[in-house]
Motif scaffolding. Structure first.
Motif, short mmCIF file in Angstrom:
data_model
loop_
_atom_site.label_atom_id
_atom_site.label_comp_id
_atom_site.label_asym_id
_atom_site.label_seq_id
_atom_site.Cartn_x
_atom_site.Cartn_y
_atom_site.Cartn_z
N ILE A 70 0.84 -1.21 0.00
CA ILE A 70 0.00 0.00 0.00
C ILE A 70 0.87 1.25 0.00
CG2 ILE A 70 -1.68 1.32 1.35
CD1 ILE A 70 -2.74 -1.38 2.40
N ALA A 71 1.93 1.22 0.82
CA ALA A 71 2.82 2.38 0.93
C ALA A 71 3.53 2.67 -0.40
CB ALA A 71 3.84 2.15 2.04
N ILE A 72 3.77 1.64 -1.19
CA ILE A 72 4.42 1.83 -2.49
C ILE A 72 3.41 2.17 -3.58
CG2 ILE A 72 5.73 0.67 -4.32
CD1 ILE A 72 7.09 -0.99 -2.14
N ALA A 73 2.32 1.38 -3.64
CA ALA A 73 1.43 1.43 -4.80
C ALA A 73 0.54 2.67 -4.83
CB ALA A 73 0.57 0.18 -4.84
N GLY A 77 0.67 5.11 -7.83
CA GLY A 77 -0.53 5.20 -8.66
C GLY A 77 -1.00 6.63 -8.82
N LEU A 78 -0.92 7.42 -7.74
CA LEU A 78 -1.31 8.83 -7.83
C LEU A 78 -0.39 9.59 -8.78
CD1 LEU A 78 -2.10 9.60 -4.08
CD2 LEU A 78 -3.73 9.30 -5.92
N LEU A 133 -1.87 -0.56 -7.50
CA LEU A 133 -1.33 0.45 -8.42
C LEU A 133 -2.30 0.74 -9.57
CD1 LEU A 133 1.18 2.15 -9.36
CD2 LEU A 133 1.85 0.15 -10.70
N PHE A 134 -2.79 -0.30 -10.22
CA PHE A 134 -3.65 -0.08 -11.39
C PHE A 134 -5.03 0.42 -10.99
CE2 PHE A 134 -0.34 -2.49 -13.46
CZ PHE A 134 -0.29 -1.89 -14.71
N GLY A 177 -8.67 -2.46 -4.80
CA GLY A 177 -7.35 -3.00 -5.12
C GLY A 177 -6.69 -3.63 -3.92
N ILE A 178 -6.88 -3.04 -2.74
CA ILE A 178 -6.29 -3.60 -1.52
C ILE A 178 -6.92 -4.96 -1.21
CG2 ILE A 178 -6.11 -3.28 0.98
CD1 ILE A 178 -5.86 -0.28 0.45
#
Length: 255
Positions: A70-73, A77-78, A133-134, A177-178
């Motif tokens: 979550i911290a990466i994606a 993604g934003l 991400l997507f 997504g999560i």
């Protein structure tokens, strides 16, 4: 008939068919034990301290992997969803990396990060980053341009538009997504434990039970625990989705 009752009826029917098939003699019970035997082992495992430590190791690795994902994606993604040239520049490398199966990277991960818990966490992060991400990128694509233009007309800068308009509207998609990544991360953690071994974890327990005497009752009982953990995680996230995003157009359309 309520949704829960229908689910219980379906589960009971599945167990009856399984019990009848296992006791029919078509497949030796040693290789395909009936649910009555598996459920008895399941109950015993819940009181086994060593098994509970394996369960905790798996859930802890899953939680770390999902948090890192979550911290990466979400920030990535934003960024990709709001800055077009960055999205275009990274499209080829993302589309190249995304289809690579995480389990095929086990040897590389062991070499790079060692054979400890870092391996399963790293591979789970790699696999579970993509759905978040997507979903974040597509969520930004779905935002009504009128909302963004209206916010800008009131003098809001790019950053404030992102955090006061784009991110709240993208949140239901991000949570979807999560939910998808939560299942992917659990699958990867257990699979890596099974394929790469390790000191503890549900996959390691299933691997140990399947070797030597080949205790399929323990294998299926351990697998049952993994399935229940995944089910409870999904139910919890779905509850958060329903209660936290009642205003979401996505939920209204689904209803």
């Amino acid at each position: 008939m309520t949704k829960t009752l229908r689910g219980l009826v379906g589960l009971l029917g599945f167990l009856i068919v399984w019990e009848a098939f296992s006791r029919s003699g078509i497949v030796p019970q040693q290789y395909f034990p009936p649910p009555s035997t598996v459920l008895a082992q399941f109950a015993e495992l819940l009181g086994d301290r060593s098994f509970l430590l394996d369960l905790i190791a798996t859930v802890l690795a899953w939680a770390i992997a999902l948090s890192v994902s979550i911290a990466i994606a979400v920030p990535a993604g934003l960024l990709l969803g709001s800055v077009r040239w960055v999205r275009v520049a990274t499209r080829a490398i993302i589309e190249f990396l995304r289809p690579i199966p995480s389990v095929a990277l086990i040897p590389l991960a062991i070499v790079l990060v060692g054979a400890g818990p870092e391996t399963k966490i790293t591979l789970a992060v790699y696999a579970s980053v993509w759905p978040i991400l997507f979903n974040t990128i597509y969520a930004l694509d779905e935002i009504d341009p009128v909302m963004v233009d209206t916010a800008r007309s009131f003098g809001l800068g790019r950053g404030r538009v992102m955090f006061t308009v784009a991110l709240p509207n993208a949140a239901p998609f991000v949570l979807t997504g999560i939910r998808m990544s939560a299942a992917v991360a659990l699958i990867l953690v257990v699979s890596t434990e099974f394929l790469a071994g390790g000191a503890s974890g549900l996959g390691t327990f299933v691997l140990d039970a399947s070797t030597g005497a080949g205790r399929m009752d323990l294998v299926l009982a351990g697998t049952l625990v993994a399935g229940i953990v995944g089910y409870l995680i999904n139910e919890a996230l779905e509850l958060v989705h329903k209660r936290g995003f009642r205003w979401s157009a996505v939920d209204r359309e689904a209803a």
